[in-house]
Design a protein around this motif. Structure first.
Motif, short mmCIF file in Angstrom:
data_model
loop_
_atom_site.label_atom_id
_atom_site.label_comp_id
_atom_site.label_asym_id
_atom_site.label_seq_id
_atom_site.Cartn_x
_atom_site.Cartn_y
_atom_site.Cartn_z
N PRO A 194 6.63 -4.91 3.45
CA PRO A 194 5.57 -4.85 2.22
C PRO A 194 6.43 -5.05 0.87
O PRO A 194 7.64 -4.83 0.65
CB PRO A 194 4.95 -3.53 2.31
CG PRO A 194 5.11 -2.97 3.55
CD PRO A 194 6.55 -3.52 4.14
N PHE A 195 5.86 -5.80 0.12
CA PHE A 195 6.48 -6.09 -1.20
C PHE A 195 6.13 -5.33 -2.24
O PHE A 195 4.98 -4.88 -2.45
CB PHE A 195 6.14 -7.64 -1.76
CG PHE A 195 6.71 -7.95 -2.99
CD1 PHE A 195 8.04 -8.55 -2.92
CD2 PHE A 195 6.06 -7.70 -4.11
CE1 PHE A 195 8.59 -9.18 -4.30
CE2 PHE A 195 6.66 -8.10 -5.35
CZ PHE A 195 7.86 -8.78 -5.35
N PRO A 196 7.10 -4.51 -2.82
CA PRO A 196 6.99 -3.56 -3.70
C PRO A 196 6.39 -3.97 -5.02
O PRO A 196 6.78 -4.92 -5.84
CB PRO A 196 8.26 -2.73 -4.11
CG PRO A 196 9.28 -3.91 -3.70
CD PRO A 196 8.63 -4.70 -2.85
N ILE A 197 5.27 -3.40 -5.40
CA ILE A 197 4.55 -3.75 -6.63
C ILE A 197 4.60 -2.67 -7.74
O ILE A 197 4.35 -1.57 -7.65
CB ILE A 197 3.02 -3.87 -6.45
CG1 ILE A 197 2.74 -4.86 -5.07
CG2 ILE A 197 2.21 -4.19 -7.62
CD1 ILE A 197 1.59 -4.79 -4.86
N GLY A 198 5.13 -2.94 -8.85
CA GLY A 198 5.26 -2.31 -10.00
C GLY A 198 6.31 -1.29 -9.56
O GLY A 198 6.37 -0.22 -10.28
N GLY A 199 7.53 -1.64 -8.95
CA GLY A 199 8.45 -0.65 -8.64
C GLY A 199 8.33 0.55 -7.77
O GLY A 199 9.22 1.19 -7.30
N GLN A 200 7.11 0.58 -7.21
CA GLN A 200 6.84 1.48 -6.50
C GLN A 200 6.87 1.06 -4.81
O GLN A 200 6.30 -0.11 -4.63
CB GLN A 200 5.23 2.15 -6.53
CG GLN A 200 5.07 2.72 -7.94
CD GLN A 200 3.60 3.22 -8.14
OE1 GLN A 200 2.70 2.97 -7.36
NE2 GLN A 200 3.34 3.89 -9.17
N LYS A 201 7.21 2.07 -3.89
CA LYS A 201 7.18 1.64 -2.74
C LYS A 201 5.82 1.26 -1.98
O LYS A 201 5.05 2.36 -2.22
CB LYS A 201 8.09 2.57 -1.83
CG LYS A 201 8.38 2.00 -0.26
CD LYS A 201 9.23 3.02 0.21
CE LYS A 201 9.21 2.39 1.67
NZ LYS A 201 10.58 2.67 2.54
#
Length: 116
Positions: free
Chosen positions: A106-113
């Motif tokens: 999955p692509f991390p969004i906003g620096g969150q895993k």
């Protein structure tokens, strides 16, 4: 209508000249309405021969306009458009091929895993 445009870098194409009719291509008797006009029909017919990596230009498209088949004289306004039609690819307007990177994570969004 496109005589009212003043913004830069606008290429305008219309189905007929001012004061000229634009005719339907197909009338569906079941629904009682025209479902496509001649100008749109012949544009779509041309696009059937174009793929996403095509080098066809706007000049190529415009050169296919047959006033006898269309039943009108398509209008083209280029004075606001900065590029030459012979150097402007159809894919600049109607689609393009973009590079896509496929991953299994999955692509991390906003620096969150992001959990799967």
């Amino acid at each position: 209508m496109f005589s009212k445009f003043y913004a830069p870098n606008v290429l305008s194409i219309g189905s007929s000249r001012k004061g000229e009719n634009s005719y339907s291509h197909y009338h569906d008797r079941d629904i009682g309405a025209s479902v496509i006009d001649r100008f749109t029909y012949y544009n779509l017919d041309f696009f059937e021969s174009v793929d996403m990596s095509s080098k066809h230009t706007m000049a190529d498209l415009i050169s296919t306009y047959n006033t006898t088949l269309i039943g009108s004289h398509p209008g083209v306004r280029t004075d606001l458009f900065a590029r030459k039609l012979e150097e402007t690819y159809l894919t600049d307007f109607f689609g393009a091929v973009h590079r896509v990177e496929l991953t299994s994570e999955p692509f991390p969004i906003g620096g969150q895993k992001v959990s799967a």
